[in-house]
Design an enzyme around this catalytic site. Structure first.
Site: not given
Length: 398
Positions: A138, A141, A144, A188
């Site tokens: 959370g 960074l 997931s 990401d």
């Protein structure tokens, strides 16, 4: 105990035997380029030293079983039922209560990896996967994507899928978009899986072409300090989705496939076509794309000490135009700059998470302490400050 050892021990406890191997992928920090990825724009992230580990081995009954240190109740799904579980509306398996959200990241990767490889469910064995991580959850960074990269790496080897790194990034994005139901771009996953030490990854989110860009932090005596506000966010909830929908409206009004195709010079026309809120959302994306290009050019020509104004302008744009900052993030940025940071900005999807500050190595502790004091003065919960180091992406560790 390291996260790698935690994954190994959890695997042995659940499976009753040692794992065949441990694979990992990195969290990521985004130097600049926020919310530009799903608008087919430009981003400049880098993998960090914090990682998620997947201890794994095949099993003979055709079942995928996942367990993690943050939810030790195993979740099981036959390989043959992956498609039936995740095909359909985005995130329906999670919202319908079929699969817990944390497990959907891993099981969704299994589903997407199998589909990407063209292999049939009957062609691959079951697998046990135990997950442990030291990526802050959370904090913006990308914990997931680190899960997705670690699981994709494990399955690629154990199932013999032959996926290239970019294929695995696509698998991770599909799992997040469709299995979990979070409408994120591919930044990401590319950074987490394809990162290289001492460099950022300049990613064109339309062509998916990547270039490594030397950051030069160590050479210049600089550290990147993360100030995690501990304000938790979730990408699968409304604020993120609303911003994405505004971007889609803006692109449609401008008559382009994506906001990547709108230039800074065209913002005056956009102002005439759009309501004020939608215009400001679009202005952030268009100017942020330009800031990414300018940052890459500046790093190459002048080095990291010259990018401070671009980082600050990015934060102001996210605060005022995209409206995804929160008071804690603004406090972190303002305090870091007051304490002499080269530049600072919030990072990640917003509505919480972390800020980053580019700081002289000798000033790291002073900036962290000042941030803690400022948070206390304003009645905020204490932040967690730590430095991140540009690191490599997905790999097999054991």
């Amino acid at each position: 105990m390291t996260a790698l050892v935690q994954a190994q021990e959890l695997f042995a406890r659940v499976a009753g035997s040692p794992a065949a191997g441990v694979w990992s992928s990195a969290g990521r920090a985004n130097l600049i380029g926020e919310h530009t990825d799903y608008n087919e724009g430009f981003v400049l992230p880098f993998a960090i030293q914090h990682r998620t580990y997947a201890a794994a081995a095949t099993r003979g009954d055709g079942v995928v079983r996942v367990v993690s240190t943050f939810a030790e109740q195993p979740v099981e799904l036959p390989v043959a039922e992956l498609a039936a579980t995740f095909d359909g509306p985005a995130g329906h398996a999670v919202t319908g209560g079929v699969v817990p959200e944390w497990a959907a990241y891993a099981l969704g990767v299994a589903w997407a990896a199998l589909a990407a490889s063209g292999r049939a469910a009957a062609d691959v064995p079951g697998v046990d996967i135990a997950i442990a991580s030291d990526v802050p959850i959370g904090a913006g960074l990308s914990s997931s994507a680190a899960i997705e990269g670690a699981v994709a790496s494990a399955l690629d080897e154990l199932w013999g899928l032959g996926l290239a790194p970019l294929d695995m990034a696509r698998v991770g994005r599909r799992a997040e978009n469709e299995a979990v139901g979070a409408p994120t771009g591919i930044m990401d996953q590319v950074s987490s899986i394809m990162g290289r030490a001492d460099a950022a990854t300049f990613l064109d989110c339309r062509s998916l072409e990547t270039q490594s860009v030397d950051l030069g932090f160590a050479r210049e005596g600089l550290s990147l300090l993360v100030i995690d506000t501990r304000v938790k966010h979730s990408h699968s909830t409304g604020g993120y989705r609303e911003r994405r929908e505004a971007c889609e409206r803006g692109a449609a009004a401008m008559g382009v496939p994506a906001l990547r195709d709108v230039t800074v010079a065209e913002l005056d026309r956009a102002r005439e076509l759009l309501d004020d809120v939608t215009f400001r959302r679009i202005r952030h994306i268009v100017t942020e794309n330009q800031r990414v290009l300018d940052t890459v050019e500046t790093l190459r020509a002048q080095g990291p000490r010259a990018i401070g104004d671009l980082l600050v302008a990015s934060h102001v744009s996210m605060r005022d135009d995209f409206e995804i900052s929160v008071p804690e993030l603004d406090t972190a940025v303002e305090t870091a700059l007051a304490e002499g940071a080269v530049g600072a900005r919030m990072t990640g999807g917003g509505f919480g998470g972390a800020a980053i500050a580019l700081v002289d190595e000798a000033r790291v502790d002073a900036v962290a302490e000042a941030a803690a004091a400022a948070f206390a003065d304003r009645g905020f919960a204490a932040p967690h400050a730590f430095t991140v180091v540009p690191s490599e992406g997905a790999r097999r560790d054991v």
